[in-house]
Write a protein that holds these residues in place. Structure first.
Motif, PDB file in Angstrom:
ATOM      1  N   UNK A   1      -7.180   0.628  -6.587  1.00 49.91           N
ATOM      2  CA  UNK A   1      -7.131   1.932  -5.951  1.00 49.91           C
ATOM      3  C   UNK A   1      -7.584   2.989  -6.917  1.00 49.91           C
ATOM      4  N   UNK A   2      -7.498   4.232  -6.610  1.00 52.46           N
ATOM      5  CA  UNK A   2      -7.045   4.867  -5.368  1.00 52.46           C
ATOM      6  C   UNK A   2      -8.119   4.828  -4.271  1.00 52.46           C
ATOM      7  N   UNK A   3      -7.645   4.881  -3.025  1.00 52.65           N
ATOM      8  CA  UNK A   3      -8.514   4.907  -1.849  1.00 52.65           C
ATOM      9  C   UNK A   3      -8.256   6.195  -1.088  1.00 52.65           C
TER      10      UNK A   3
ATOM     11  N   UNK B   1      -4.278   6.566  -1.489  1.00 57.79           N
ATOM     12  CA  UNK B   1      -3.550   5.312  -1.296  1.00 57.79           C
ATOM     13  C   UNK B   1      -3.902   4.315  -2.391  1.00 57.79           C
ATOM     14  N   UNK B   2      -2.888   3.566  -2.845  1.00 67.97           N
ATOM     15  CA  UNK B   2      -3.074   2.564  -3.904  1.00 67.97           C
ATOM     16  C   UNK B   2      -2.391   1.262  -3.497  1.00 67.97           C
TER      17      UNK B   2
ATOM     18  N   UNK C   1       0.881  -1.168   0.000  1.00 67.74           N
ATOM     19  CA  UNK C   1       0.000   0.000   0.000  1.00 67.74           C
ATOM     20  C   UNK C   1       0.913   1.210   0.000  1.00 67.74           C
ATOM     21  N   UNK C   2       0.748   2.049  -1.034  1.00 69.91           N
ATOM     22  CA  UNK C   2       1.589   3.257  -1.106  1.00 69.91           C
ATOM     23  C   UNK C   2       0.699   4.473  -1.319  1.00 69.91           C
TER      24      UNK C   2
ATOM     25  N   UNK D   1      -8.879   1.999   4.279  1.00 68.95           N
ATOM     26  CA  UNK D   1      -9.649   1.446   3.164  1.00 68.95           C
ATOM     27  C   UNK D   1      -8.743   0.651   2.231  1.00 68.95           C
ATOM     28  N   UNK D   2      -7.540   1.144   2.008  1.00 70.39           N
ATOM     29  CA  UNK D   2      -6.587   0.440   1.145  1.00 70.39           C
ATOM     30  C   UNK D   2      -6.183  -0.891   1.765  1.00 70.39           C
TER      31      UNK D   2
END
Length: 144
Positions: free
Chosen positions: A28-30, A16-17, A8-9, A35-36
């Motif tokens: 993602x994205x979140x 976040x993806x 998760x980055x 959530x991610x």
């Protein structure tokens, strides 16, 4: 079976993806990190062999049972069961526990025991007055 490493980055937009080891976006994205990570857990569970896991929220503590239709009758039956269980457990208790419980829950018995311990003495008993001169004279007469 090859294992995929997912991370998760945070991207440039602050979202976040989930990416694989080559940096390719998997999902993602979140908006939030949480959530991610929950999406990453869902992906892990889908790809992992074994029992399926539910996505239900965890209820802490005991969940409440739905009310039964015939509440009065069932309530009486449950009360009778509880009463029977308490009596059975009380009978199984060691002797010292039963004696302590009897003293606690039998005030009349406790009073009787207390009076027995006191004997005939009590607050209403007259105090015998002794004259020291008479006492010494009686003692000398006995030859003590």
């Amino acid at each position: 079976m090859s294992a995929r490493v997912l991370n998760v980055i945070r991207n440039d937009d602050g979202q976040f993806e989930i990416t694989d080891q080559r940096g390719k976006v998997v999902e993602g994205p979140f908006d939030t990190n949480a959530a991610a990570w929950s999406a990453l857990d869902r992906i892990d569970h889908e790809t992992m062999p074994g029992r399926p896991r539910s996505n239900k929220k965890v209820l802490w503590g005991k969940p409440e049972k739905p009310a039964k239709r015939n509440g009065k009758k069932a309530g009486r039956r449950q009360a009778a069961k509880d009463e029977h269980r308490m009596k059975a457990n009380a009978a199984k208790a060691p002797g010292w526990v039963r004696s302590v419980a009897a003293a606690k829950f039998d005030p009349a018995g406790e009073r009787k025991f207390r009076d027995y311990k006191l004997g005939t003495f009590g607050a209403a008993t007259e105090v015998k007055r002794i004259d020291p001169a008479t006492y010494l004279a009686e003692k000398a007469a006995r030859g003590e």
